[in-house]
Motif scaffolding. Structure first.
Motif, short mmCIF file in Angstrom:
data_model
loop_
_atom_site.label_atom_id
_atom_site.label_comp_id
_atom_site.label_asym_id
_atom_site.label_seq_id
_atom_site.Cartn_x
_atom_site.Cartn_y
_atom_site.Cartn_z
N HIS A 30 -3.32 -25.03 15.51
CA HIS A 30 -3.69 -25.41 16.71
C HIS A 30 -4.89 -24.69 17.29
N SER A 89 0.39 -26.99 28.96
CA SER A 89 -0.03 -28.34 28.24
C SER A 89 -0.42 -29.34 29.20
N TYR A 140 -3.07 -25.80 26.17
CA TYR A 140 -3.13 -26.35 25.00
C TYR A 140 -3.67 -27.71 25.56
N LEU A 143 -1.74 -32.25 23.18
CA LEU A 143 -0.54 -32.28 22.49
C LEU A 143 0.37 -33.29 22.83
N SER A 144 1.16 -33.78 21.83
CA SER A 144 2.34 -34.74 22.07
C SER A 144 3.49 -34.01 22.48
N LYS A 146 6.42 -34.17 21.31
CA LYS A 146 7.18 -33.30 19.97
C LYS A 146 6.35 -32.06 20.00
N GLU A 147 5.25 -31.89 19.74
CA GLU A 147 4.36 -30.70 19.51
C GLU A 147 5.00 -29.75 21.00
N GLU A 148 4.71 -30.33 22.12
CA GLU A 148 5.09 -29.40 23.03
C GLU A 148 6.45 -28.91 23.04
N ARG A 150 8.05 -28.27 20.16
CA ARG A 150 8.09 -27.18 19.12
C ARG A 150 7.47 -25.84 19.66
#
Length: 334
Positions: A30, A89, A140, A143-144, A146-148, A150
């Motif tokens: 990241h 994000s 960030y 980010l998708s 899903k990434e957010e 996580r």
């Protein structure tokens, strides 16, 4: 220094674009930007998505308005600082761009520009505060969901909060104790240090423990009793409670090899019946509060007591209290 891009500037897209100096940080796979931002801009541009609002994509907890009000009050009264970073994000509404040879972050000043990954109550507090602060921010980008999600999980599971018992232990150093907290600390410290203490070796002042009584457990157990001691010093409170616990220890040590008073559930259960026991002591012996007087009142409770009830008390201290209180009442003699 951050500034809104003014009309006539060569890089201006519209009057609602903001720019802030940033640093790029890379950690593992990241990368993110660090900067500071006025609190009112954060309040205007940030949002959260809760499971209640969006069961399919939401992952945040619901906002606690009382907590946000406390933060706003803290800010407006100039009581201190909030140095920890808000983690964001960037969303499509931000139209985030990095300009100025990678040293400047530009985005649209609009609601929903950023999704909060950490710090939602601080941002909510900013929205309620009158005072403006410069706040550290981590952003960030790209980010998708899903990434957010996580990252949200990582932030909220990998970071360990300071134990409550340690905070209680050091509040004196920060000079932020309430009168009740100061009294409880003094009484606890006497139990911890006095050679005649019934709780010697059974207390843990600053660390969590399942086999000892922490300050948190002690405070929960003793704080409801403080109104009984309104005119007494910490030393006097200690002497009375110590006499009571010595009487209990005399019986528990005969009944079991297990250190029952070191069990938080048992300790709170016995402290939960202190009031009716103390009333019986006063009625029979006056306001002397000697250990033998407490023993005279409490010892019938242990008559034919199935000791497994205390050796394996479960997780509910109120259940233990109620059980002991029923036994106390059933042994009453007029």
């Amino acid at each position: 220094m951050a500034h809104a891009v003014k009309s006539g500037n060569a890089d201006r897209e519209d009057d609602n674009r903001l720019r802030y100096s940033v640093s790029l940080v890379k950690q593992g796979k990241h990368q993110f930007y660090t900067l500071t931002m006025p609190s009112e801009i954060l309040a205007n541009t940030c949002t959260v998505t809760t499971r209640k609002e969006d069961p399919q994509k939401g992952f945040q907890r619901e906002l606690d308005e009382k907590r946000a009000e406390e933060i706003a009050h803290y800010i407006d009264n100039g009581l201190g600082t909030i140095p920890s970073s808000i983690v964001l994000s960037a969303q499509s509404a931000a139209d985030l761009k990095i300009v100025g040879r990678g040293k400047t972050l530009e985005f649209t000043n609009t609601p929903g520009a950023f999704l909060i990954l950490d710090g939602q109550h601080r941002v909510f507090g900013f929205s309620k505060a009158v005072t403006s602060l410069r706040v550290p921010v981590v952003v960030y980008n790209g980010l998708s969901r899903k990434e957010e999600t996580r990252l949200f999980i990582d932030i909220n599971t990998k970071q360990r909060p300071v134990p409550s018992q340690l905070l209680l232990d050091i509040k004196q150093l920060a000079d932020v104790e309430t009168e009740a907290e100061e009294t409880l600390r003094d009484v606890f410290d006497l139990f911890h240090s006095d050679l005649n203490s019934s709780m010697a070796g059974r207390l843990s002042p600053a660390e969590a423990s399942r086999t000892k009584i922490t300050r948190v457990t002690f405070n929960y157990a003793v704080k409801p009793l403080l109104p009984l001691f309104s005119s007494r010093s910490a030393e006097e409170i200690y002497e009375i409670l110590n006499a009571y616990l010595q009487a209990i220890l005399k019986e528990t040590s005969k009944k079991s090899s297990v250190d029952l008073l070191a069990k938080p559930v048992v300790f709170r259960g016995f402290m939960g019946i202190f009031r009716p026991v103390a009333q019986r002591v006063v009625d029979r012996f006056g306001q002397k509060y000697r250990s033998q007087d407490f023993h005279e009142v409490i010892s019938p409770v242990f008559s034919n007591l199935p000791i497994a009830k205390l050796e394996k008390p479960g997780s509910s201290w109120t259940t233990v209290r109620d059980y002991l209180e029923r036994r106390l009442s059933s042994k009453l003699e007029l």
